[in-house]
Design a protein around this motif. Sequence first.
Motif, short mmCIF file in Angstrom:
data_model
loop_
_atom_site.label_atom_id
_atom_site.label_comp_id
_atom_site.label_asym_id
_atom_site.label_seq_id
_atom_site.Cartn_x
_atom_site.Cartn_y
_atom_site.Cartn_z
N ASN A 84 -57.31 -12.99 -9.35
CA ASN A 84 -57.86 -13.42 -8.07
C ASN A 84 -59.38 -13.36 -8.07
OD1 ASN A 84 -55.23 -13.75 -7.15
ND2 ASN A 84 -55.17 -11.81 -6.05
N LEU A 85 -59.93 -12.29 -8.63
CA LEU A 85 -61.39 -12.14 -8.67
C LEU A 85 -62.02 -13.21 -9.56
CD1 LEU A 85 -61.44 -8.26 -8.91
CD2 LEU A 85 -62.49 -9.59 -7.06
N LEU A 86 -61.40 -13.50 -10.68
CA LEU A 86 -61.93 -14.54 -11.56
C LEU A 86 -61.86 -15.91 -10.89
CD1 LEU A 86 -60.43 -13.33 -14.94
CD2 LEU A 86 -62.86 -13.56 -14.44
N ALA A 87 -60.79 -16.16 -10.15
CA ALA A 87 -60.67 -17.43 -9.43
C ALA A 87 -61.77 -17.56 -8.38
CB ALA A 87 -59.29 -17.54 -8.78
N SER A 88 -62.06 -16.46 -7.70
CA SER A 88 -63.14 -16.48 -6.71
C SER A 88 -64.48 -16.77 -7.38
CB SER A 88 -63.21 -15.14 -5.97
OG SER A 88 -62.08 -14.95 -5.16
N ALA A 89 -64.71 -16.11 -8.52
CA ALA A 89 -65.96 -16.33 -9.23
C ALA A 89 -66.09 -17.78 -9.69
CB ALA A 89 -66.04 -15.38 -10.42
N ALA A 90 -64.99 -18.35 -10.18
CA ALA A 90 -65.00 -19.73 -10.65
C ALA A 90 -65.29 -20.70 -9.51
CB ALA A 90 -63.67 -20.07 -11.31
N ALA A 91 -64.91 -20.30 -8.31
CA ALA A 91 -65.16 -21.14 -7.12
C ALA A 91 -66.55 -20.93 -6.56
CB ALA A 91 -64.11 -20.83 -6.06
N GLY A 92 -67.35 -20.08 -7.21
CA GLY A 92 -68.73 -19.86 -6.77
C GLY A 92 -68.91 -18.75 -5.76
N LYS A 93 -67.86 -17.99 -5.49
CA LYS A 93 -67.97 -16.88 -4.55
C LYS A 93 -68.54 -15.66 -5.25
CE LYS A 93 -63.97 -18.53 -1.89
NZ LYS A 93 -62.60 -18.23 -1.43
N PRO A 94 -69.36 -14.87 -4.55
CA PRO A 94 -69.97 -13.70 -5.20
C PRO A 94 -68.94 -12.61 -5.51
CG PRO A 94 -70.47 -13.72 -2.85
CD PRO A 94 -69.81 -15.03 -3.15
N VAL A 95 -69.12 -11.97 -6.65
CA VAL A 95 -68.29 -10.82 -7.02
C VAL A 95 -69.18 -9.59 -7.00
CG1 VAL A 95 -66.94 -9.76 -8.84
CG2 VAL A 95 -66.74 -12.21 -8.42
N THR A 96 -68.89 -8.69 -6.09
CA THR A 96 -69.68 -7.47 -5.93
C THR A 96 -68.76 -6.26 -6.09
OG1 THR A 96 -69.27 -7.31 -3.54
CG2 THR A 96 -71.14 -8.68 -4.24
N GLU A 97 -69.35 -5.08 -6.15
CA GLU A 97 -68.53 -3.87 -6.22
C GLU A 97 -67.60 -3.80 -5.02
OE1 GLU A 97 -70.83 -0.36 -6.71
OE2 GLU A 97 -71.60 -0.93 -8.69
N ALA A 98 -68.08 -4.25 -3.87
CA ALA A 98 -67.26 -4.19 -2.65
C ALA A 98 -66.07 -5.14 -2.74
CB ALA A 98 -68.12 -4.53 -1.43
N THR A 99 -66.28 -6.35 -3.24
CA THR A 99 -65.16 -7.29 -3.32
C THR A 99 -64.15 -6.84 -4.38
OG1 THR A 99 -66.38 -8.71 -4.88
CG2 THR A 99 -66.53 -9.25 -2.54
N VAL A 100 -64.65 -6.24 -5.46
CA VAL A 100 -63.74 -5.73 -6.49
C VAL A 100 -62.93 -4.56 -5.94
CG1 VAL A 100 -63.60 -4.58 -8.74
CG2 VAL A 100 -65.18 -6.50 -8.41
N LYS A 101 -63.59 -3.65 -5.27
CA LYS A 101 -62.89 -2.49 -4.70
C LYS A 101 -61.85 -2.93 -3.68
CE LYS A 101 -63.61 1.85 -2.16
NZ LYS A 101 -62.82 2.70 -3.08
N ASP A 102 -62.17 -3.92 -2.88
CA ASP A 102 -61.22 -4.42 -1.87
C ASP A 102 -59.98 -4.98 -2.54
OD1 ASP A 102 -60.56 -5.23 0.93
OD2 ASP A 102 -60.70 -7.24 0.06
N GLU A 103 -60.16 -5.75 -3.61
CA GLU A 103 -59.01 -6.34 -4.30
C GLU A 103 -58.16 -5.26 -4.97
OE1 GLU A 103 -56.74 -9.59 -4.88
OE2 GLU A 103 -58.78 -9.81 -4.08
N LEU A 104 -58.80 -4.27 -5.54
CA LEU A 104 -58.06 -3.18 -6.19
C LEU A 104 -57.36 -2.29 -5.16
CD1 LEU A 104 -60.53 -2.19 -9.07
CD2 LEU A 104 -58.47 -3.61 -9.20
N SER A 105 -57.98 -2.11 -4.01
CA SER A 105 -57.33 -1.33 -2.94
C SER A 105 -56.07 -2.05 -2.45
CB SER A 105 -58.30 -1.12 -1.77
OG SER A 105 -59.40 -0.32 -2.16
#
Length: 436
Positions: free
Chosen positions: A406-427
């Motif tokens: 999911n995070l890679l798909a977001s990055a490919a779509a141009g969305k920022p990947v931050t520690e907060a977005t990673v932590k949210d996905e892992l939570s």
Amino acid sequence: MRTHRISAALALTAAIVLTASACGGGDSGGGGNSSPKTLTYWASNQGSSLENDKQVLEPELKKFEAQTGIKVKLEVIPWSDLLNRILAATASGQGPDVLNIGNTWSASLQATGALLPFDQAAFDKIGGKDRFLESTIASAGAKGKDPAAVPLYSMAYGLYYNKKLFQQAGIANPPATWEELVADGKKLTSGDKYGLAIEGGNVSENVHNVFALGMQHGTGFYDASGKPAFDSPEAVAAVKQYVDFLANDKIAAPGNAEYAANQSVTDFATGKAAMLMWQSAGANLKSHGMNPDDYAVVPVPAPAGATGAKATTSMVAGINMAVFKNTKNLDGALNFVKFMTSDEEQKTLNGTYGSLPPVKAAQSDAAFSTPELQTLAGVLAKSAAPLPQVASESQFETLIGTAVKNLLASAAAGKPVTEATVKDELSKAQQQMPAS
């Protein structure tokens, strides 16, 4: 295990509950010998096709029959169906005598109680536990319990690099640290060619890679008590580092986020990517027409000066062989495991499939002396660690692998990947884990 999609992983907890009541369990004496002349064997798809596996295995099964008088009925099962078939068999109690399992499933399937524990007596019947590499035994069941299976085929991750593309970019040596890998990757990225190829749409590949990074950051994604710790600072750092190859470092192509069927191997083999992190890729690259002289393999990078668990560069990859506890030919099943893990059969089978023998004596054969396999053997022996050997391992694979996807798909779509977005996905992944 070889890369595949685990479609039934989230059903495993229910299967454990069902099987515990259906199969009973505990001691290793549940099998019998009422059908001493026959065995059924479920083999995983290791070759280029199911038919190719039959061509490889059937002559070996005939050897076993000639030696023992026991006829083995073979069924080769594709990875897309294997776990579903095993779960149905463990729940019903109607399974084969012997089967292959992805080694990362060992503890999860062990918890069902349906597999024969390999205690000292069982190991003695197949030639002894000390014949196997310690790291491969560690991926055969939960720590402190008798293994639920024995290693059959072994693999490890290495960093494959295109020698010609490195030379053209003026890079003298392959990267030994992550900083070097990113710097080299940027030099190698131009136009439609990229420094690194990743299989971002493949759940298993994702979790295999971030597990090794997690170990380097100081986490195995579970805490000391065996509880999930998916969104710890260490886990967040590991996942972000991997996603950043595409998101921020931009050394992997945006399209890699959708790769799920070995397309990254194709990109490497055809010169579209200069580096690839993969498990025992030689046979796969050859099938794509790549000459072994065109690439080399080194261990996946680790932090400079890392020691112990933080020097982990690969998960312990491979296939294990298990015996159903309620087999009607227990003696024959153990004899078959002994045959398949004998030095000669290990040389034959692993040599054919391009994997490494987990049996130490077999690794000395000339077939495993290629630079690629020597490098991977060193990784397996010195810097590989098993994925968490816990009952919820299959859910861990699916949930963390999907979070990375999911995070890679977001990055490919141009969305920022931050520690907060990673932590949210892992939570979110951790919240989906079943209660203990």
